[in-house]
Design a protein around this motif. Structure first.
Motif, PDB file in Angstrom:
ATOM      1  N   GLU A  15       0.833  -1.190   0.000  1.00 36.31           N
ATOM      2  CA  GLU A  15       0.000   0.000   0.000  1.00 36.31           C
ATOM      3  C   GLU A  15       0.874   1.248   0.000  1.00 36.31           C
ATOM      4  O   GLU A  15       2.029   1.217   0.435  1.00 36.31           O
ATOM      5  CB  GLU A  15      -0.926   0.001   1.215  1.00 36.31           C
ATOM      6  N   LEU A  16       0.303   2.328  -0.494  1.00 41.00           N
ATOM      7  CA  LEU A  16       0.996   3.607  -0.525  1.00 41.00           C
ATOM      8  C   LEU A  16       0.283   4.555   0.435  1.00 41.00           C
ATOM      9  O   LEU A  16      -0.902   4.842   0.261  1.00 41.00           O
ATOM     10  CB  LEU A  16       0.984   4.208  -1.932  1.00 41.00           C
ATOM     11  N   ILE A  17       1.001   4.992   1.444  1.00 43.26           N
ATOM     12  CA  ILE A  17       0.472   5.998   2.355  1.00 43.26           C
ATOM     13  C   ILE A  17       0.891   7.353   1.799  1.00 43.26           C
ATOM     14  O   ILE A  17       2.075   7.597   1.561  1.00 43.26           O
ATOM     15  CB  ILE A  17       1.014   5.813   3.785  1.00 43.26           C
ATOM     16  N   VAL A  69       4.321  13.453   1.182  1.00 47.46           N
ATOM     17  CA  VAL A  69       5.204  12.366   1.584  1.00 47.46           C
ATOM     18  C   VAL A  69       4.582  11.059   1.121  1.00 47.46           C
ATOM     19  O   VAL A  69       3.436  10.750   1.460  1.00 47.46           O
ATOM     20  CB  VAL A  69       5.415  12.348   3.114  1.00 47.46           C
ATOM     21  N   LEU A  70       5.330  10.298   0.320  1.00 47.11           N
ATOM     22  CA  LEU A  70       4.883   9.004  -0.194  1.00 47.11           C
ATOM     23  C   LEU A  70       5.626   7.905   0.550  1.00 47.11           C
ATOM     24  O   LEU A  70       6.856   7.884   0.561  1.00 47.11           O
ATOM     25  CB  LEU A  70       5.177   8.895  -1.695  1.00 47.11           C
ATOM     26  N   ASN A  79      -1.276   0.260   9.572  1.00 44.51           N
ATOM     27  CA  ASN A  79      -1.885   0.901  10.743  1.00 44.51           C
ATOM     28  C   ASN A  79      -0.851   1.402  11.741  1.00 44.51           C
ATOM     29  O   ASN A  79      -1.020   2.471  12.328  1.00 44.51           O
ATOM     30  CB  ASN A  79      -2.874  -0.038  11.415  1.00 44.51           C
ATOM     31  N   ALA A  80       0.226   0.662  11.918  1.00 36.25           N
ATOM     32  CA  ALA A  80       1.283   1.100  12.833  1.00 36.25           C
ATOM     33  C   ALA A  80       1.927   2.386  12.331  1.00 36.25           C
ATOM     34  O   ALA A  80       2.207   3.306  13.113  1.00 36.25           O
ATOM     35  CB  ALA A  80       2.332   0.004  12.999  1.00 36.25           C
ATOM     36  N   VAL A  81       2.155   2.474  11.030  1.00 34.02           N
ATOM     37  CA  VAL A  81       2.763   3.678  10.447  1.00 34.02           C
ATOM     38  C   VAL A  81       1.810   4.863  10.584  1.00 34.02           C
ATOM     39  O   VAL A  81       2.201   5.952  11.026  1.00 34.02           O
ATOM     40  CB  VAL A  81       3.163   3.441   8.973  1.00 34.02           C
ATOM     41  N   LEU A  82       0.538   4.666  10.232  1.00 30.62           N
ATOM     42  CA  LEU A  82      -0.438   5.756  10.347  1.00 30.62           C
ATOM     43  C   LEU A  82      -0.601   6.219  11.784  1.00 30.62           C
ATOM     44  O   LEU A  82      -0.678   7.418  12.060  1.00 30.62           O
ATOM     45  CB  LEU A  82      -1.793   5.311   9.790  1.00 30.62           C
ATOM     46  N   VAL A 101      -4.572   6.231   2.183  1.00 28.39           N
ATOM     47  CA  VAL A 101      -3.885   5.016   1.751  1.00 28.39           C
ATOM     48  C   VAL A 101      -4.455   4.559   0.412  1.00 28.39           C
ATOM     49  O   VAL A 101      -5.675   4.553   0.221  1.00 28.39           O
ATOM     50  CB  VAL A 101      -4.062   3.893   2.800  1.00 28.39           C
ATOM     51  N   LEU A 102      -3.560   4.169  -0.488  1.00 28.27           N
ATOM     52  CA  LEU A 102      -3.944   3.629  -1.800  1.00 28.27           C
ATOM     53  C   LEU A 102      -3.389   2.224  -1.960  1.00 28.27           C
ATOM     54  O   LEU A 102      -2.256   1.956  -1.548  1.00 28.27           O
ATOM     55  CB  LEU A 102      -3.382   4.509  -2.921  1.00 28.27           C
TER      56      LEU A 102
END
Length: 121
Positions: A15-17, A69-70, A79-82, A101-102
């Motif tokens: 996924e891309l945040i 920021v990609l 979820n941990a990153v977000l 998120v994509l």
């Protein structure tokens, strides 16, 4: 053996945040993303045009600069990153930015994610 590796890699969901914040905040976003388990990020620059962001200076409209920021991650750590980003920069407060998120269909050339898939599809 090679076919097994490709099959295993294709099972990984990537996924891309995307995080859009005010100028000079990308460093904090990247630090938070790394604390959440991301390997790194890419920063791009843009301009915002939200309803709360148009300021005037001597009659000239000033468009605020943004940093985009990609962050490419395995879905298992999304979820941990977000959560880490939310805690560090309080992105859920008005005016702090936005994150979304994509889904990513294919990834090639990323040694960090080790997700090279069969590109003949």
């Amino acid at each position: 053996m090679m076919e097994e590796k490709m099959e295993d890699r294709n099972k990984i969901k990537t996924e891309l945040i995307v995080v859009i914040v005010e100028k000079d905040m990308s460093g904090e976003v990247i630090d938070a993303a790394k604390q959440g388990g991301a390997d790194g990020a890419t920063v791009m620059y843009g301009r915002g045009s939200g309803i709360h962001e148009n300021a005037r200076f001597f009659g000239i409209t000033i468009e605020p600069e943004k940093e985009i920021v990609l962050i490419l991650v395995d879905a298992a750590i999304r979820n941990a990153v977000l959560c880490s980003i939310q805690k560090k920069i309080e992105i859920d407060r008005p005016g702090m930015g936005i994150a979304f998120v994509l889904d990513v269909a294919k990834v090639i050339g990323s040694p960090h994610l080790n997700l090279m898939s069969d590109i003949t599809d």
